[in-house]
Design a protein around this motif. Structure first.
Motif, mmCIF file in Angstrom:
data_model
loop_
_atom_site.group_PDB
_atom_site.id
_atom_site.type_symbol
_atom_site.label_atom_id
_atom_site.label_comp_id
_atom_site.label_asym_id
_atom_site.label_seq_id
_atom_site.Cartn_x
_atom_site.Cartn_y
_atom_site.Cartn_z
ATOM 1 N N SER A 31 0.876 -1.335 -0.147
ATOM 2 C CA SER A 31 -0.042 -0.076 -0.038
ATOM 3 C C SER A 31 0.944 1.203 -0.113
ATOM 4 C CB SER A 31 -1.008 -0.116 1.229
ATOM 5 O OG SER A 31 -1.753 1.153 1.292
ATOM 6 N N TYR A 32 1.065 1.726 -1.224
ATOM 7 C CA TYR A 32 2.216 2.674 -1.180
ATOM 8 C C TYR A 32 1.526 4.194 -1.144
ATOM 9 C CZ TYR A 32 5.641 -0.741 -2.829
ATOM 10 O OH TYR A 32 6.506 -1.731 -2.927
ATOM 11 N N LEU A 33 2.377 5.141 -0.424
ATOM 12 C CA LEU A 33 2.153 6.619 -0.732
ATOM 13 C C LEU A 33 3.143 7.099 -1.374
ATOM 14 C CD1 LEU A 33 1.014 9.236 0.434
ATOM 15 C CD2 LEU A 33 2.710 8.845 2.374
ATOM 16 N N ALA A 34 2.914 7.785 -2.497
ATOM 17 C CA ALA A 34 3.853 8.258 -3.297
ATOM 18 C C ALA A 34 4.040 9.739 -3.396
ATOM 19 C CB ALA A 34 3.764 7.903 -4.716
ATOM 20 N N ALA A 35 5.321 10.269 -3.595
ATOM 21 C CA ALA A 35 5.399 11.800 -4.032
ATOM 22 C C ALA A 35 6.177 11.890 -5.146
ATOM 23 C CB ALA A 35 6.100 12.447 -2.599
ATOM 24 N N LEU A 36 5.677 13.132 -5.846
ATOM 25 C CA LEU A 36 6.186 13.405 -7.412
ATOM 26 C C LEU A 36 6.750 14.901 -7.303
ATOM 27 C CD1 LEU A 36 6.927 12.137 -10.019
ATOM 28 C CD2 LEU A 36 4.389 13.343 -10.664
ATOM 29 N N ALA A 37 7.885 15.008 -7.689
ATOM 30 C CA ALA A 37 8.649 16.352 -7.974
ATOM 31 C C ALA A 37 9.101 16.537 -9.229
ATOM 32 C CB ALA A 37 9.798 16.561 -6.711
ATOM 33 N N VAL A 38 8.616 17.638 -10.059
ATOM 34 C CA VAL A 38 8.728 17.664 -11.266
ATOM 35 C C VAL A 38 9.338 18.911 -11.632
ATOM 36 C CG1 VAL A 38 7.469 17.755 -13.706
ATOM 37 C CG2 VAL A 38 6.614 16.267 -11.957
ATOM 38 N N ARG A 39 10.295 18.862 -12.651
ATOM 39 C CA ARG A 39 11.173 20.093 -12.933
ATOM 40 C C ARG A 39 11.720 20.017 -14.414
ATOM 41 N NH1 ARG A 39 15.692 21.955 -9.104
ATOM 42 N NH2 ARG A 39 17.159 20.107 -10.171
ATOM 43 N N ARG A 40 11.312 20.716 -15.160
ATOM 44 C CA ARG A 40 12.159 21.130 -16.547
ATOM 45 C C ARG A 40 12.017 19.611 -17.363
ATOM 46 N NH1 ARG A 40 15.112 25.044 -13.840
ATOM 47 N NH2 ARG A 40 16.959 23.400 -13.413
ATOM 48 N N GLY A 41 10.742 18.926 -17.327
ATOM 49 C CA GLY A 41 10.655 17.720 -18.011
ATOM 50 C C GLY A 41 11.555 16.284 -17.172
ATOM 51 N N GLU A 42 12.067 16.708 -16.178
ATOM 52 C CA GLU A 42 12.450 15.366 -15.261
ATOM 53 C C GLU A 42 11.554 15.362 -14.003
ATOM 54 O OE1 GLU A 42 14.907 13.415 -16.062
ATOM 55 O OE2 GLU A 42 14.677 14.135 -18.131
ATOM 56 N N ALA A 43 11.576 14.270 -13.460
ATOM 57 C CA ALA A 43 10.925 14.064 -12.110
ATOM 58 C C ALA A 43 11.413 13.321 -11.121
ATOM 59 C CB ALA A 43 9.369 13.246 -12.505
ATOM 60 N N GLY A 44 11.111 13.437 -9.792
ATOM 61 C CA GLY A 44 11.692 12.565 -8.641
ATOM 62 C C GLY A 44 10.626 11.830 -8.179
ATOM 63 N N LEU A 45 10.639 10.732 -8.095
ATOM 64 C CA LEU A 45 9.323 9.911 -7.395
ATOM 65 C C LEU A 45 9.996 8.923 -6.112
ATOM 66 C CD1 LEU A 45 6.522 8.865 -7.814
ATOM 67 C CD2 LEU A 45 7.441 6.984 -9.494
ATOM 68 N N ALA A 46 9.185 9.078 -5.274
ATOM 69 C CA ALA A 46 9.581 8.452 -4.032
ATOM 70 C C ALA A 46 8.321 7.819 -3.656
ATOM 71 C CB ALA A 46 10.100 9.421 -2.925
ATOM 72 N N TRP A 47 8.211 6.543 -2.792
ATOM 73 C CA TRP A 47 7.293 5.722 -2.415
ATOM 74 C C TRP A 47 7.605 5.264 -1.183
ATOM 75 C CZ3 TRP A 47 10.325 4.977 -6.688
ATOM 76 C CH2 TRP A 47 10.682 3.831 -6.658
ATOM 77 N N VAL A 48 6.539 4.928 -0.412
ATOM 78 C CA VAL A 48 6.738 4.254 1.098
ATOM 79 C C VAL A 48 5.442 3.599 1.385
ATOM 80 C CG1 VAL A 48 5.795 6.257 2.358
ATOM 81 C CG2 VAL A 48 7.547 4.663 3.352
ATOM 82 N N ASP A 49 5.843 2.391 1.941
ATOM 83 C CA ASP A 49 4.632 1.592 2.466
ATOM 84 C C ASP A 49 4.628 1.667 3.936
ATOM 85 O OD1 ASP A 49 2.958 -0.386 3.326
ATOM 86 O OD2 ASP A 49 3.500 -1.878 1.772
ATOM 87 N N VAL A 50 3.900 2.562 4.473
ATOM 88 C CA VAL A 50 4.001 2.622 6.060
ATOM 89 C C VAL A 50 3.549 1.547 6.710
ATOM 90 C CG1 VAL A 50 2.899 3.997 7.812
ATOM 91 C CG2 VAL A 50 2.999 5.032 5.585
ATOM 92 N N SER A 51 2.832 0.420 6.225
ATOM 93 C CA SER A 51 2.576 -0.754 6.676
ATOM 94 C C SER A 51 3.687 -1.858 6.943
ATOM 95 C CB SER A 51 1.319 -1.281 5.920
ATOM 96 O OG SER A 51 1.509 -1.978 4.717
ATOM 97 N N THR A 52 4.655 -1.588 5.970
ATOM 98 C CA THR A 52 5.993 -2.305 5.951
ATOM 99 C C THR A 52 7.230 -1.571 6.077
ATOM 100 O OG1 THR A 52 6.373 -2.288 3.760
ATOM 101 C CG2 THR A 52 4.955 -3.884 4.411
ATOM 102 N N GLY A 53 7.332 -0.478 6.071
ATOM 103 C CA GLY A 53 8.498 0.424 6.259
ATOM 104 C C GLY A 53 9.400 0.609 5.039
ATOM 105 N N GLU A 54 8.962 0.008 3.873
ATOM 106 C CA GLU A 54 9.842 0.026 2.718
ATOM 107 C C GLU A 54 9.797 1.355 2.128
ATOM 108 O OE1 GLU A 54 9.462 -1.444 -2.017
ATOM 109 O OE2 GLU A 54 8.047 -2.366 -0.628
ATOM 110 N N PHE A 55 10.925 2.045 1.771
ATOM 111 C CA PHE A 55 10.961 3.505 1.504
ATOM 112 C C PHE A 55 11.966 3.383 0.333
ATOM 113 C CE2 PHE A 55 11.438 7.869 3.542
ATOM 114 C CZ PHE A 55 10.927 8.527 2.330
#
Length: 320
Positions: A31-55
């Protein structure tokens, strides 16, 4: 009757991407919570599963972000400009733009995970991925309002190590969902995972799903996995003993997460003790395996006997 007023306050905010209760989660899926940062055609994507700790975090072309979110099957997406965020099955949540600032994010991550630098995480020199990871941590601190010690350090995910399957391909190949869901009553009987999934724990089911959706491209890793599978297929008695033991174990990843965020019950703690009591039984069946991955797994097992004995001795068998 209480003689004094009971203090009331918000102790936790539950959102689609921060659910940890077992009854609200599918044991076979992250069950992933994600965040997206976009700048000039490039993106940073992060995701975490709070129920397991995966980051995890990565960087990619902005036009590939929607496909990556679809592959993750994200539940919630944090974005500083929600109106511009990619749309899908996830809920889009507005986040303050300053939480995506790379400098602020780096400081927040270093403080929380007690790091001198982000080099060991692979995030050094990757501002977009760092900003997305920092936005997630800031959001979790705001909504969970509890210890987040169970979270893994955010590790940079190298997309070159796995085959990237877009949503259309996954759907057409019926890897995890049938193409005509309505005709099957919403089941997954016609999928590849329904044939392959003989796992005994939620942890194993999630790992299998992840490997199916992100097949490795590294020859050494592929061969190591095949060696492990070959030995298990040919070793009937050890395999049966392993499956019996695993079948008595609870989902340790999600159990530890509930304990850390303060939502565990006495029964959860008893379940942790009983699961730890099963760990020593996993070693003997793997004692003679030549498969490197299985030997490494057996060598890393730790049943933490002091904690196990204390839990089993202190909590009644009929704990609520």
């Amino acid at each position: 009757m209480a003689k004094k007023l009971v203090r009331r306050e918000i102790t936790r905010i539950v959102t689609p991407g921060t659910v940890t209760e077992a009854a609200l989660l599918d044991a076979s899926q992250n069950s992933y919570l994600a965040a997206l940062a976009v700048r000039r055609g490039e993106a940073g994507l992060a995701w975490v599963d709070v129920s397991t700790g995966e980051f995890r975090a990565t960087e990619l072309p902005a036009d590939e972000a929607a496909a990556a979110l679809e592959q993750l099957n994200a539940r919630e997406l944090l974005a500083h400009a929600p109106e511009e965020a990619p749309r899908g099955r996830w809920t889009v949540t507005a986040a303050e733009p300053w939480t995506f600032d790379p400098a602020h994010a780096e400081q927040l991550l270093r403080e929380h995970f007690r790091l001198l630098a982000l080099d060991g995480c692979g995030l050094a020199g990757r501002p977009l991925a760092t900003g997305a990871a920092g936005a997630i941590l800031a959001y979790l601190r705001e909504t969970q309002r509890s210890a987040l010690d169970h979270l893994d350090r955010p590790v940079f995910h190298d997309r070159a190590g796995a085959m990237m399957l877009d949503a259309v391909t996954v759907r057409n190949l019926e890897l995890v969902e049938p193409l005509f869901t309505a005709d099957l009553g919403g089941g997954r009987d016609a999928t590849l995972i329904s044939v392959l999934d003989q796992t005994r724990t939620g942890m194993g089911a999630r790992l299998l799903r992840k490997r199916l959706l992100q097949p490795s491209l590294e020859q050494a890793e592929i061969e190591a996995r095949l060696d492990a599978v070959e030995w298990l297929v040919n070793s009937t008695i050890p395999r049966a003993r392993l499956r019996e033991t695993l079948g008595r174990m609870l989902d340790l990843e999600r159990l530890l997460a509930r304990i850390t965020v303060g939502t565990a019950t006495p029964r959860d703690l008893l379940g942790l003790g009983r699961t730890l009591d099963c760990v020593p039984e996993l070693r003997p069946p793997l004692a003679e395996t030549p498969a490197a991955k299985l030997r490494a797994a057996a060598g890393s097992l730790d049943d933490t006997p002091e904690l196990r004995d204390r839990l089993l001795a202190a909590i009644a068998d009929d704990a609520p």
